[in-house]
Design an enzyme around this catalytic site. Sequence first.
Site, PDB file in Angstrom:
ATOM      1  N   VAL A   1      24.949  35.037 -31.596  1.00  0.00           N
ATOM      2  CA  VAL A   1      25.758  33.901 -32.282  1.00  0.00           C
ATOM      3  C   VAL A   1      25.832  33.920 -33.638  1.00  0.00           C
ATOM      4  O   VAL A   1      26.940  34.026 -34.164  1.00  0.00           O
ATOM      5  CB  VAL A   1      25.730  32.492 -31.402  1.00  0.00           C
ATOM      6  CG1 VAL A   1      26.529  31.623 -31.959  1.00  0.00           C
ATOM      7  CG2 VAL A   1      25.770  32.613 -29.745  1.00  0.00           C
ATOM      8  N   CYS A   2      24.713  34.011 -34.085  1.00  0.00           N
ATOM      9  CA  CYS A   2      24.369  33.948 -35.633  1.00  0.00           C
ATOM     10  C   CYS A   2      25.250  35.264 -36.341  1.00  0.00           C
ATOM     11  O   CYS A   2      25.929  35.276 -37.219  1.00  0.00           O
ATOM     12  CB  CYS A   2      23.184  33.915 -35.957  1.00  0.00           C
ATOM     13  SG  CYS A   2      22.190  32.413 -35.492  1.00  0.00           S
TER      14      CYS A   2
END
Length: 168
Positions: free
Chosen positions: A62-63
Site C-alpha cells: 500500500v505504501c
Amino acid sequence: MQERSNEVTLQGAPITLLGPRLQPGDKAPVFTARVGLEDVSSERWAGRLRLISSVPSLDTPVCAKQATRFNETLSDRDVAVLVVSQDLPFAQTRFREVTGIKNVTFLSDYKDNDFGYKYGVYIKEHGLDHRAVFVVDKDDVIRYVEYVPELTDHPNYEAAMAAVNALL
C-alpha cells in the site's frame, strides 16, 4: 506530548497517535527530516504548493502504491511531492532506484520523529508514522488533511488530487 486514541486502527485494533490532529486552515508546522544523510528543513519548500504523503514503510504494497500513484499523477504539475516515512534513507534510495520514481522527494523521519510528532502521525505502539496526506498551499497553510482511518487502507487519492487541483 498529546496522545490520541481511538481515531485510527491497525487491522481493526485501535492505535495511539502522538501529536496534534491538524486541520485545514492550520499553519503547516516546520519539521526536519533526512534526505540521505543530510538533515533538511521543510522550509526548503516554503512558497511552493506541496503534497505531503506520510507512509509507515515503503516496503509494503500500500505504501509503495501511494508513493508511485502521487509520483505519476503529479509529475506534470508544479507541486512538490514529499513522501515521509520511518524508513532509513538507504531503504528510501533503494526504493527510488527500483521503482524509477523521479518526481518525489523522500524524507526519512527515523532520526527524531520530528514530522511524526508535529503532524500527529507518530504511532506510539509501533514507532512508525501513520498513513496520512496533507496538502499545503504556497502560504504554508494546510488546505487538505486525511488521516487514513485504517492504517492498511489506501488514502483517498481523488480527494487529495482535487485539493491540489483547486490550488493550481
